[in-house]
Design a protein around this motif. Structure first.
Motif: not given
Length: 269
Positions: A10-18, A52-56
């Motif tokens: 799960y973490f890798v997926a978020v890291a790849e897509h940001r 995590r922010t509202t934009r990125s």
């Protein structure tokens, strides 16, 4: 602590897509579920991985390091799982690699008659990397033609076949009954260190168009027979050795049975 591989993926997926939304879509889970899993993962590791922010969504220094480590960890896990599946399938399936021009149909038919419940398949072995299907797990055994990289392999010699000079049917030498190596001294030869072809199809197209001559095993010449090509025996050319090859550490009973059957069958063809 034990590393939770599911949360790591799960973490890798978020890291790849940001991006949590796109990562959730890739993982086929709801975004809130993904967010909770990442938060739980950070708590287990006792460090912040993502900002995590509202934009990125950005990786922290710890997150960048974990992402780097995760590539190797997941690759090792995926490889291990694939190998386990390969071993399981090898108990129920036999795949034979073969070099161009070589035929193993007789051996496979004989093997199938003894093991009707075992699935059999074949995979071509490209001439410049004949051993690759054995090393990457696509085949348990190969019917190959030397030379090839035999490090880590066991081989059983099956026999030799002559090499013939393949040339355009319009070539001046094509009218001869046979040749010697001396007849080819001044000819333009393909597959020299300075002129190699990437496939047999390319080689024979070049030959047919008058771009050169190549010494090829007789079975290859016959397999690619066409009216604009001629092949002549070269009386003093060394023959090409054919052999069965397999990884030295493979010990499956099906492989042993096939080697026994194939050796007997191929030696009599």
């Amino acid at each position: 602590m034990d590393l939770d591989l599911r949360k790591l993926r799960y973490f890798v997926a978020v890291a790849e897509h940001r991006h949590f939304g796109r990562a959730a879509q890739q993982l086929y889970i709801a975004q809130p579920v993904l967010s909770r899993q990442i938060k739980a993962f950070e708590q287990e590791l006792e460090c912040t991985l993502l900002v995590r922010t509202t934009r990125s969504t950005e990786l922290t220094a710890a997150g960048k390091q974990l992402y780097k480590e995760a590539q190797e960890i997941l690759a090792v896990v995926d490889t291990a799982v694939r190998r386990v599946h390969d071993v399981d399938r090898s108990d129920r399936r036999l795949t034979v690699a073969f070099s161009p021009g070589l035929h193993v149909s007789d051996a496979i038919r004989a093997f199938t008659s003894r093991h009707p419940a075992i699935e059999t398949d074949v995979v071509p072995a490209r001439w410049w990397e004949q051993d690759l299907p054995l090393r990457d797990g696509r085949a348990q055994v190969g019917y190959l033609r030397r030379p090839f990289d035999d490090s880590g392999l066991r081989t059983i010699s099956i026999g030799h076949e002559p090499r013939v000079a393949c040339m355009s049917a319009a070539h001046p030498l094509a009218c001869r009954d046979e040749l010697t190596s001396a007849d080819l001294t001044d000819q333009r030869m393909l597959d020299t260190p300075t002129r190699r072809t990437s496939s047999l199809e390319e080689k024979f197209e070049l030959i047919a168009s008058g771009q050169g001559i190549a010494l090829v095993p007789l079975s290859v010449a016959r397999s690619y027979s066409r009216p604009d090509l001629a092949h002549l025996p070269v009386t003093d050319a060394p023959g090409a050795e054919t052999c069965l090859a397999f990884l030295a550490n493979r010990r499956e009973k099906l492989l042993r049975d096939f080697l026994e059957i194939a050796t007997a069958t191929l030696l009599h063809t």
